[in-house]
Design a protein around this motif. Structure first.
Motif, PDB file in Angstrom:
ATOM      1  N   UNK A 440       0.886  -1.237   0.186  1.00 59.94           N
ATOM      2  CA  UNK A 440       0.040   0.053   0.134  1.00 59.94           C
ATOM      3  C   UNK A 440       0.847   1.171  -0.084  1.00 59.94           C
ATOM      4  N   UNK A 443       2.568   1.547  -3.530  1.00 54.35           N
ATOM      5  CA  UNK A 443       1.166   2.011  -4.337  1.00 54.35           C
ATOM      6  C   UNK A 443       1.047   3.794  -4.272  1.00 54.35           C
ATOM      7  N   UNK A 444       1.100   4.178  -3.133  1.00 50.54           N
ATOM      8  CA  UNK A 444       1.184   5.599  -2.942  1.00 50.54           C
ATOM      9  C   UNK A 444       2.178   6.245  -3.417  1.00 50.54           C
ATOM     10  N   UNK A 445       3.347   5.637  -2.924  1.00 52.86           N
ATOM     11  CA  UNK A 445       4.587   6.326  -3.471  1.00 52.86           C
ATOM     12  C   UNK A 445       4.868   6.529  -5.024  1.00 52.86           C
ATOM     13  N   UNK A 447       2.224   6.379  -7.167  1.00 46.87           N
ATOM     14  CA  UNK A 447       1.329   7.320  -7.655  1.00 46.87           C
ATOM     15  C   UNK A 447       1.546   8.793  -7.886  1.00 46.87           C
TER      16      UNK A 447
ATOM     17  N   UNK B 193       4.345   5.124   6.126  1.00 47.29           N
ATOM     18  CA  UNK B 193       3.072   6.029   5.902  1.00 47.29           C
ATOM     19  C   UNK B 193       2.188   5.493   6.802  1.00 47.29           C
ATOM     20  N   UNK B 443      -5.572  11.155  -8.227  1.00 46.59           N
ATOM     21  CA  UNK B 443      -4.482  10.440  -8.423  1.00 46.59           C
ATOM     22  C   UNK B 443      -4.541   9.416  -7.528  1.00 46.59           C
TER      23      UNK B 443
END
Lengths: 462, 462
Positions: A440, A443-445, A447, B193, B443
């Motif tokens: 997760x 995925x954020x990084x 994006x 995160x 995004x």
């Protein structure tokens, strides 16, 4: 599209030569952390003076294929704000963007630029009769942007929460150079995703914080500080429960200090607790706008003695005496350093598991790393223990880390309660966080920073 | 890979026929919101009993190309938890996952499944002598998962923050069916995160919350409630500043009520304020573990009268009297409904701008929508005003929305302080949020839900 050789000329043309440091003694403070544990070698250091300049720097670096390392006061403890040794990374220091833009004592907000020193912001709030409750050892150097990027903790978390809970608005520059303006002064705002949360605590890997609106609080008029000795951490926990019953949410600190910590402070700082010796000590602070705080504290301590929770104790009779009690706690780290080499851990476990954690971690070290000594202290009220291990040349730091962190994991704890991951704990994070959580995060990084240009190698492996 | 015709048989095979509702009266409560403003038509309603079942449902729907609408107590005010009218969306109700798993009065945590009713969780905390401070009108039906997905506000935000600030741990099922376990009971955790923040307040568009750990607080022993009349909102603000000085962070509510609101309550609920008439009223509540609260409140009110900030006022002499004062505030919405049609706004502006906002919004309505009447009340301490406009058949709701929201935007405010976007405010959000903020939201949505299968059309347009 440009290439890497254009980088310095373009940055110099944008900012002027004085704001681009490429070599010499001026470079040094930006290239290594203050504890000198994580030396790096930047391509250069840039010091923009506006969010527009930050955005342009990001675009220029992007076009040159250069990575950016955002930096505030460079007071981090995990090497999150220093460049690697490649000589290719650009350190983007926010230290010229340091203005306090407004303080509102009724609306309880302060707006400041990222490079504003935390202490300066605290003082501005204080001058308006209000409190900015983020308080930590490095507050004289740490910056607003840095404490937000790190989601800093400190001594007031028990009462006021981590930095995250105090951020109302944020201005961020994204890895593609977009400026996102979100400096709202709203205490409530459920209009769409609260995107500022993505950046708080992301250690400069998702965006560059350039300014923020923080929440202020009323400033308590009365405070009380007490030091007590207790038989063991379980007794300290019972004392915490009693304190919650009697003082409620006016408790602002509930610190646990081991006898070892106290002995180190006595030996190296010459300070001695003004109460009878004990195996463990608790430092309690409470503060309130209401009179009657001290009476409630005295009632509570009376009950603590009656019920055998506390062995001995003292309530500070003055501000000076309160400072003396706090000095015991504040000298632990320095005294530990004077004693010799140590392997530090900034861990948290569920509050009520702290006693069992301390026993099991101690046993695991005795078995797995004989000859080590534990120096445990920290924020019991938050379940956050600085579980430091005094070692000698026989002991391997990673081995000691592993032993302690395995026990932390068994209790559902965190290997970084407040210091963050930076570069120091990247491997440990990947080991202890489950795959879906790591996926997760990646995925954020991906994006937000698909080319991995913003602080690569921090938090997540490069 | 399967297709849409397999959907119902596969879901029924997984859950059993009793947990899959496809038609009849049982379907109705899931198909429309409780105010009956947003009617929908689901393909079916599924009621899983475990996180593993939730994950399997997500996978099955994914393979069938069906969208999922997560639903808790279905008490939302923006149509965020109901399906569209296509007859193709699957409503995933969490109402069978309602267990409270643990309450820890020392560690100050409660762990509950998503479908647990908020009131049930409040009572469990209360039985352990602690406080779960999320408190709102729908607490008897709203669920833990729903309040997290909505980042619910309520009457205690001034003191305790939004729901976000109380979430310590989360278990989430992602749009691809991955279960992310994060039910940690840690007050401090900076290890990577803080991904749970992505899901809090995302209204079920990024993941399905299946369980949570929430933070509890000590339960105050003393409370004081006062109702005052003031000349205008500016005087109410001065009163708030005084209250912050004298009562500090022990103020738990600071509500503003207009004379219009009071008149509606008198007319339709037969309740009358026990003080002299005024243009505006303020309802203050403070609570503390410390004795001395009432004395401080009396001192404060004395000063308020002396300085002319308050015109008249009363402090409740008993719990019953406090409830009577609160009843005035609590009957505003219902009395407004009895008066006739209204266009509601849940807006916030910077606290200190509330007086100017009220003046300018009033002027804009008088000019742009003559014949409307304003019924303003709300959480002044949070800058959150329920700015409702009484209209008749002459007035167009979107036109009234536009007038009010334009003024909100001019003050840097939010068009949804606590109710969220749901389906109701999707267009308004896109109008008032700047492109970089909307792009950032898209995004994140694309990264986590690339096929737009989770609550499509909510928050962001489909």
């Amino acid at each position: 599209m440009t290439n890497a050789t254009d980088l310095l000329p373009r940055l110099t043309s944008l900012l002027g030569p004085a704001a681009v440091i490429t070599q010499g003694a001026d470079l040094e403070p930006y290239a290594i952390d203050w504890r000198r544990l994580f030396p790096g070698k930047p391509a250069c250091v840039v010091r923009p003076s506006s969010v527009e300049q930050v955005a342009r720097i990001v675009q220029i670096c992007r076009e040159a294929g250069a990575a950016i390392v955002p930096q505030g006061g460079n007071t981090g403890l995990a090497g999150g704000a220093v460049p690697d040794a490649s000589g290719t990374q650009v350190v983007l220091s926010l230290n010229r963007m340091a203005a306090i833009r407004s303080v509102d004592p009724v609306g309880l907000t302060i707006e400041a630029e990222a490079g504003c020193i935390l202490k300066v912001a605290q003082d501005a709030a204080g001058a308006a009769g209000r409190l900015l409750p983020i308080s930590l050892a490095a507050e004289g150097s740490a910056t607003i942007g840095g404490v937000i990027a790190a989601n800093a903790g400190g001594v007031n978390v028990l009462r006021y929460g981590m930095t995250r809970s105090l951020v109302l608005g944020l201005e961020v520059v994204l890895p593609d150079g977009t400026i996102v303006h979100g400096l709202r002064k709203l205490r409530k705002d459920n209009a769409g995703y609260d995107w500022k949360q993505f950046f708080i605590g992301s250690e400069g890997t998702l965006g560059i914080v350039t300014a923020a609106v923080l929440r202020l609080l009323p400033r308590p008029k009365h405070s009380v500080t007490a030091l007590l000795s207790v038989a063991d951490p379980a007794a300290a926990l019972r004392l915490l429960e009693l304190a919650q019953d009697e003082l409620g949410d006016q408790i602002s600190a509930f610190e646990l200090i081991s006898a070892t910590s106290m002995q180190l402070v006595a030996k190296h700082a010459g300070l001695k607790a003004p109460i009878a010796e004990g195996e463990w000590f608790v430092l309690i602070e409470a503060a309130s706008s209401l009179a009657g705080l001290r009476e409630a504290a005295e009632t509570m301590l009376g009950a603590a003695f009656e019920k055998g929770m506390a062995l001995d104790g003292v309530i500070a009779e003055s501000g000076a005496q309160a400072s003396q009690l706090w000095a015991l706690r504040e000298h632990v780290t320095e005294s530990e350093a004077r004693e010799g080499k140590s392997v530090k851990h900034d861990v948290s476990v569920p509050l009520t598991e702290v006693p069992r954690f301390l026993i099991e971690a101690g046993e695991a070290l005795a078995a797995g790393a004989p000859g080590t000594r534990v120096n445990a202290f920290g924020h019991l009220g938050d379940g956050n223990i600085h579980y430091n291990v005094l070692v000698d040349e026989r002991h391997d730091a990673s081995h000691v880390n592993r032993i302690v962190h395995d026990v932390v994991a068994a209790f559902g704890g965190s290997i970084s309660a407040e210091h963050g991951i930076g570069q120091y704990r990247v491997g440990e994070l990947a080991r202890y966080r489950a795959a879906p959580e790591m996926d997760l995060a990646r995925t954020i990084k991906r994006a937000l920073d698909p080319d991995n240009r913003l602080n690569p190698g921090k938090v997540l492996s490069a």
